[in-house]
Design an enzyme around this catalytic site. Sequence first.
Site, PDB file in Angstrom:
ATOM      1  N   VAL A 148       0.824  -1.219   0.000  1.00 51.08           N
ATOM      2  CA  VAL A 148       0.000   0.000   0.000  1.00 51.08           C
ATOM      3  C   VAL A 148       0.859   1.271   0.000  1.00 51.08           C
ATOM      4  CG1 VAL A 148      -0.301   0.268   2.522  1.00 51.08           C
ATOM      5  CG2 VAL A 148      -2.108   0.986   0.974  1.00 51.08           C
ATOM      6  N   LYS A 150       3.305   1.923   2.858  1.00 50.41           N
ATOM      7  CA  LYS A 150       3.716   2.310   4.227  1.00 50.41           C
ATOM      8  C   LYS A 150       5.206   2.674   4.263  1.00 50.41           C
ATOM      9  CE  LYS A 150       2.694  -1.755   5.823  1.00 50.41           C
ATOM     10  NZ  LYS A 150       2.246  -2.439   4.599  1.00 50.41           N
ATOM     11  N   ARG A 177      15.540  -9.020   0.886  1.00 49.51           N
ATOM     12  CA  ARG A 177      15.476  -8.670  -0.544  1.00 49.51           C
ATOM     13  C   ARG A 177      16.844  -8.119  -0.935  1.00 49.51           C
ATOM     14  NH1 ARG A 177       9.952  -5.613   0.841  1.00 49.51           N
ATOM     15  NH2 ARG A 177       8.589  -7.435   0.869  1.00 49.51           N
ATOM     16  N   ARG A 270       6.652  -3.458  -7.800  1.00 52.58           N
ATOM     17  CA  ARG A 270       7.794  -3.455  -6.856  1.00 52.58           C
ATOM     18  C   ARG A 270       8.759  -4.587  -7.206  1.00 52.58           C
ATOM     19  NH1 ARG A 270       6.636  -3.677  -0.479  1.00 52.58           N
ATOM     20  NH2 ARG A 270       6.401  -5.894  -0.883  1.00 52.58           N
ATOM     21  N   ARG A 281      -0.216 -12.408  -0.437  1.00 51.45           N
ATOM     22  CA  ARG A 281      -0.316 -11.068   0.152  1.00 51.45           C
ATOM     23  C   ARG A 281      -1.646 -10.404  -0.225  1.00 51.45           C
ATOM     24  NH1 ARG A 281       5.192  -8.399   1.669  1.00 51.45           N
ATOM     25  NH2 ARG A 281       6.316 -10.261   2.283  1.00 51.45           N
ATOM     26  N   ASN A 304      -3.949   6.047   0.378  1.00 51.02           N
ATOM     27  CA  ASN A 304      -2.774   6.357  -0.418  1.00 51.02           C
ATOM     28  C   ASN A 304      -3.079   6.156  -1.900  1.00 51.02           C
ATOM     29  OD1 ASN A 304      -0.234   6.947  -1.339  1.00 51.02           O
ATOM     30  ND2 ASN A 304       0.672   4.986  -0.718  1.00 51.02           N
ATOM     31  N   ASP A 305      -3.696   7.216  -2.466  1.00 52.65           N
ATOM     32  CA  ASP A 305      -3.938   7.200  -3.907  1.00 52.65           C
ATOM     33  C   ASP A 305      -2.817   8.009  -4.536  1.00 52.65           C
ATOM     34  OD1 ASP A 305      -4.911   7.189  -6.415  1.00 52.65           O
ATOM     35  OD2 ASP A 305      -6.894   7.984  -5.955  1.00 52.65           O
TER      36      ASP A 305
HETATM   37  N1  LIG Z   1       0.642   6.482  -3.972  1.00 56.18           N
HETATM   38  C1  LIG Z   1       1.354   5.632  -4.701  1.00 56.18           C
HETATM   39  N2  LIG Z   1       1.150   5.537  -6.025  1.00 56.18           N
HETATM   40  C2  LIG Z   1       1.852   4.663  -6.791  1.00 56.18           C
HETATM   41  N3  LIG Z   1       2.801   3.827  -6.303  1.00 56.18           N
HETATM   42  C3  LIG Z   1       3.055   3.896  -4.997  1.00 56.18           C
HETATM   43  C4  LIG Z   1       2.352   4.774  -4.117  1.00 56.18           C
HETATM   44  N4  LIG Z   1       2.808   4.591  -2.869  1.00 56.18           N
HETATM   45  C5  LIG Z   1       3.762   3.633  -2.938  1.00 56.18           C
HETATM   46  N5  LIG Z   1       3.920   3.220  -4.208  1.00 56.18           N
HETATM   47  C6  LIG Z   1       4.797   2.146  -4.720  1.00 56.18           C
HETATM   48  O1  LIG Z   1       4.190   0.913  -4.327  1.00 56.18           O
HETATM   49  C7  LIG Z   1       5.164  -0.049  -4.018  1.00 56.18           C
HETATM   50  C8  LIG Z   1       4.891  -0.594  -2.623  1.00 56.18           C
HETATM   51  O2  LIG Z   1       5.176   0.410  -1.670  1.00 56.18           O
HETATM   52  P1  LIG Z   1       5.846   0.055  -0.298  1.00 56.18           P
HETATM   53  O3  LIG Z   1       6.980  -0.884  -0.496  1.00 56.18           O
HETATM   54  O4  LIG Z   1       6.137   1.335   0.380  1.00 56.18           O
HETATM   55  O5  LIG Z   1       4.647  -0.715   0.392  1.00 56.18           O
HETATM   56  P2  LIG Z   1       4.500  -1.286   1.857  1.00 56.18           P
HETATM   57  O6  LIG Z   1       3.157  -0.976   2.335  1.00 56.18           O
HETATM   58  O7  LIG Z   1       5.633  -0.826   2.699  1.00 56.18           O
HETATM   59  O8  LIG Z   1       4.630  -2.842   1.581  1.00 56.18           O
HETATM   60  P3  LIG Z   1       5.060  -4.030   2.586  1.00 56.18           P
HETATM   61  O9  LIG Z   1       4.041  -4.099   3.645  1.00 56.18           O
HETATM   62  O10 LIG Z   1       5.058  -5.224   1.708  1.00 56.18           O
HETATM   63  O11 LIG Z   1       6.412  -3.718   3.121  1.00 56.18           O
HETATM   64  C9  LIG Z   1       6.503   0.619  -4.144  1.00 56.18           C
HETATM   65  O12 LIG Z   1       7.089   0.262  -5.373  1.00 56.18           O
HETATM   66  C10 LIG Z   1       6.181   2.102  -4.102  1.00 56.18           C
HETATM   67  O13 LIG Z   1       7.094   2.870  -4.846  1.00 56.18           O
HETATM   68  N1  LIG Z   2       3.437  -7.703  13.441  1.00 54.17           N
HETATM   69  C1  LIG Z   2       4.479  -7.245  12.764  1.00 54.17           C
HETATM   70  N2  LIG Z   2       4.383  -7.036  11.438  1.00 54.17           N
HETATM   71  C2  LIG Z   2       5.454  -6.546  10.796  1.00 54.17           C
HETATM   72  C3  LIG Z   2       6.645  -6.275  11.458  1.00 54.17           C
HETATM   73  N3  LIG Z   2       7.543  -5.794  10.556  1.00 54.17           N
HETATM   74  C4  LIG Z   2       6.900  -5.764   9.379  1.00 54.17           C
HETATM   75  N4  LIG Z   2       5.651  -6.216   9.521  1.00 54.17           N
HETATM   76  C5  LIG Z   2       4.614  -6.317   8.495  1.00 54.17           C
HETATM   77  O1  LIG Z   2       4.871  -7.421   7.681  1.00 54.17           O
HETATM   78  C6  LIG Z   2       4.316  -7.183   6.401  1.00 54.17           C
HETATM   79  C7  LIG Z   2       5.253  -7.646   5.336  1.00 54.17           C
HETATM   80  O2  LIG Z   2       6.440  -6.928   5.347  1.00 54.17           O
HETATM   81  P1  LIG Z   2       7.549  -7.133   4.201  1.00 54.17           P
HETATM   82  O3  LIG Z   2       8.707  -6.303   4.602  1.00 54.17           O
HETATM   83  O4  LIG Z   2       7.845  -8.603   4.147  1.00 54.17           O
HETATM   84  O5  LIG Z   2       6.916  -6.684   2.907  1.00 54.17           O
HETATM   85  C8  LIG Z   2       3.998  -5.708   6.331  1.00 54.17           C
HETATM   86  O6  LIG Z   2       2.597  -5.551   6.425  1.00 54.17           O
HETATM   87  C9  LIG Z   2       4.622  -5.133   7.561  1.00 54.17           C
HETATM   88  O7  LIG Z   2       3.874  -4.066   8.101  1.00 54.17           O
HETATM   89  C10 LIG Z   2       6.712  -6.505  12.864  1.00 54.17           C
HETATM   90  O8  LIG Z   2       7.721  -6.275  13.535  1.00 54.17           O
HETATM   91  N5  LIG Z   2       5.613  -6.992  13.451  1.00 54.17           N
END
Ligand SMILES: Nc1ncnc2c1ncn2[C@@H]1O[C@H](COP(=O)(O)OP(=O)(O)OP(=O)(O)O)[C@@H](O)[C@H]1O
Ligand SMILES: Nc1nc2c(ncn2[C@@H]2O[C@H](COP(=O)(O)O)[C@@H](O)[C@H]2O)c(=O)[nH]1
EC number: 2.7.4.8
Length: 390
Positions: A148, A150, A177, A270, A281, A304-305
């Site tokens: 999304v 984050k 990764r 991504r 997922r 997050n649009d």
């Molecule tokens: N508003 C947006 N519009 C388009 N693309 C976006 C937007 N926000 C984030 N992205 C892209 O979407 C992808 C996923 O974002 P990000 O890795 O931050 O997600 P995340 O919520 O942290 O995922 P995870 O929980 O798997 O770690 C990335 O490639 C990022 O550049």
């Molecule tokens: N409960 C917890 N969730 C966590 C933690 N660190 C990350 N996360 C969540 O896991 C997913 C997947 O993450 P990814 O890095 O494999 O893409 C994501 O929703 C994170 O928010 C944690 O310490 N505790």
Amino acid sequence: MGEAPAFFVDHLEDGYTNGFGVKSEPKNRDTSVQIGDRSFVIGGNHEGNPLFLGVQIHDKITNKWSSPTVLGTGPKPCKGYSAIVLPKGRILVIKKGSASDDSIWFLEVDTPFIREQKKLLGREVVAWSKGVRGNAEKPIVISGPSGVGKGTLISMLMKEFPSMFGFSVSHTTRAPRCMEKNGVHYHFTDKTVMEKEIKDGKFLEFASVHGNLYGTSIESVEVVTDSGKRCILDIDVQGARSVKASSLDAIFIFVCPPSMKELEDRLRARGTETEEQIQKRLRNAEAEIKAGKSSGIFEHILYNDNLEECYKNLKNLLGINDLAPVNGVEAVEGIDLPKEHTVTKMDDKILIQETGEGTKNKMIVLDLSSINGGAPGRTRGIVLDTVKSS
Ligand SMILES: Nc1ncnc2c1ncn2[C@@H]1O[C@H](COP(=O)(O)OP(=O)(O)OP(=O)(O)O)[C@@H](O)[C@H]1O
Ligand SMILES: Nc1nc2c(ncn2[C@@H]2O[C@H](COP(=O)(O)O)[C@@H](O)[C@H]2O)c(=O)[nH]1
């Protein structure tokens, strides 16, 4: 109304018998505090480790001693402590002759967090939390389905306000990764090691997410708070639920995608997951979004649009804008706690009176009326002032 001076501190002059019937050497530096039928003895060291202050519990009814699991990083052993019982299952511990940034500690013995941990670990548990002066801001918990954005939003925040925010580095059993660095993005760890650490009470929360174990260690949160920064946790909804039940007192934000189609596109673009992992997922995302919107955990929901717009909304709800100060913690004047002192409780105020010959009889007031947070992590909002003699 003020209370009569109450000295709950009982320095152990005569030693005590431990659970194995062995009479310990008298330990003048140990301090005992009684709550109900239990005495908490603070002193010595923890499991023979000279770096960690020990805690033991004596149950009057069974006449048994136990060594609880001690959560959080406590004060380092020093020459002596004063301790006083606070309401709601906490003991205030003041390190004698210490600087103000290391002098005020809380030992939680019967808070909701402790009761939860006792159930989880199946044994006696206590937890340390350090008192932090000034109005340090609440930690921030950010959740939302995978992909999304984050991580993207958190990176933007940390880049714009590097001295204001710090990231709580989680532990995970998933493989790194290609661009991810151990200790920066995650503490990459082995499942058996992590399970053992969870059993030892080292984690604030943990959950199985998309087939791997993830968790926030108490230490990860402490490291950020101790650097004077506002801690950000990027965790899933299960983890957020556990944090909500803890004493951490955080702000909870849930990030939603504009649509499932867009979420899928982002995850694919991504390029970090296999097709099978993406499908997993996405399946989990539906339940997460439902829980995020309806569980009552999250005070704020962001969509997050458009990324820039979402980032602006995030900053707005955190009360920061481009003109905000670069550090979230006010500088506070250092106050050293006298080596010899008495402690008196008057409602929310603790009077610390210097004693001993040749001293200036300095009086320090510790105001606990605005404290918030607690173990694991830090107890914020401590006010410490020297009373100026006229
Ligand atoms: N508003 C947006 N519009 C388009 N693309 C976006 C937007 N926000 C984030 N992205 C892209 O979407 C992808 C996923 O974002 P990000 O890795 O931050 O997600 P995340 O919520 O942290 O995922 P995870 O929980 O798997 O770690 C990335 O490639 C990022 O550049
Ligand atoms: N409960 C917890 N969730 C966590 C933690 N660190 C990350 N996360 C969540 O896991 C997913 C997947 O993450 P990814 O890095 O494999 O893409 C994501 O929703 C994170 O928010 C944690 O310490 N505790």
